[in-house]
Design a protein around this motif. Structure first.
Motif, PDB file in Angstrom:
ATOM      1  N   LYS A 113      32.625  10.228  24.078  1.00 16.18           N
ATOM      2  CA  LYS A 113      31.316  10.304  23.418  1.00 16.18           C
ATOM      3  C   LYS A 113      31.187   9.195  22.372  1.00 16.18           C
ATOM      4  CE  LYS A 113      28.306  13.451  20.756  1.00 16.18           C
ATOM      5  NZ  LYS A 113      27.265  12.516  20.731  1.00 16.18           N
ATOM      6  N   GLY A 114      30.058   8.488  22.416  1.00 17.79           N
ATOM      7  CA  GLY A 114      29.792   7.422  21.462  1.00 17.79           C
ATOM      8  C   GLY A 114      30.245   6.051  21.921  1.00 17.79           C
ATOM      9  N   TYR A 132      26.321   3.867  28.066  1.00 18.99           N
ATOM     10  CA  TYR A 132      26.520   4.540  26.787  1.00 18.99           C
ATOM     11  C   TYR A 132      26.706   6.027  27.048  1.00 18.99           C
ATOM     12  CZ  TYR A 132      25.644   6.595  22.228  1.00 18.99           C
ATOM     13  OH  TYR A 132      25.762   7.337  21.072  1.00 18.99           O
ATOM     14  N   ASP A 151      26.713   9.662  25.561  1.00 21.83           N
ATOM     15  CA  ASP A 151      26.405  10.571  24.448  1.00 21.83           C
ATOM     16  C   ASP A 151      26.521  12.030  24.892  1.00 21.83           C
ATOM     17  OD1 ASP A 151      24.021  11.052  25.827  1.00 21.83           O
ATOM     18  OD2 ASP A 151      22.754  10.844  24.060  1.00 21.83           O
ATOM     19  N   ILE A 206      20.571   4.343  20.754  1.00 21.28           N
ATOM     20  CA  ILE A 206      21.768   3.839  21.429  1.00 21.28           C
ATOM     21  C   ILE A 206      22.278   2.639  20.643  1.00 21.28           C
ATOM     22  CG2 ILE A 206      22.657   2.787  23.556  1.00 21.28           C
ATOM     23  CD1 ILE A 206      20.718   4.564  25.110  1.00 21.28           C
TER      24      ILE A 206
END
Length: 149
Positions: free
Chosen positions: A81-82, A72, A74, A140
């Motif tokens: 991102k994401g 993931y 972030d 998450i």
């Protein structure tokens, strides 16, 4: 694919005596530096997540068993991102997963036997360099469902 993550097919050399499974060479274009190598064993259905390294690059390969590696991103300025990325690793999907610093990661054991995850890390383990989250944290956007194959 998450920015900075690399998935590299690995060579297995098989003969009548068994096989050799390559992982990482110091003359590979993807090799950075050697910190330590360790093996993490995970039972089928068990989840080892989430963690993030501030400076360490992870180099994962699975010579025995099978896992689902989940990443993931972030990182604030990352173009991905994401995003969440799932990767199956094991002898039938034998590849090197290179995970850069600041990408959250974790894995779950698949199949019916314990899996062995090899990590050739770029620095020795340092407890001040790692952060952890509960696998079922709402921070998450991922739901662990240990699908057995």
């Amino acid at each position: 694919m998450i920015d900075g993550v690399k998935i590299i097919p690995l060579k297995q050399i098989v003969d009548e005596r068994g096989k050799v499974m390559h992982m990482l060479r110091s003359d590979s274009k993807d090799f950075q530096t050697f910190g330590e190598i360790y093996f993490s064993c995970v039972h089928p259905g068990a989840v080892k997540a989430w963690h993030i390294h501030k400076t360490m690059t992870l180099n994962y390969a699975v010579p025995h068993g099978e896992i689902k590696l989940v990443l993931y991103d972030d990182r604030p300025k990352s173009p991905t991102k994401g995003e969440v990325q799932e990767i199956i690793l094991g002898p039938d999907h034998y590849q090197l997963a290179i995970v850069p610093p600041l990408v959250w990661n974790g894995f779950t054991g698949l199949g019916t036997e314990m899996s062995i995850v090899a990590n050739c890390a770029t620095i020795p383990h340092d407890p001040n360099e790692i952060e952890r989250l509960d696998p079922f944290s709402n921070n998450i956007p991922y739901e662990w469902n240990a699908v057995r194959r």
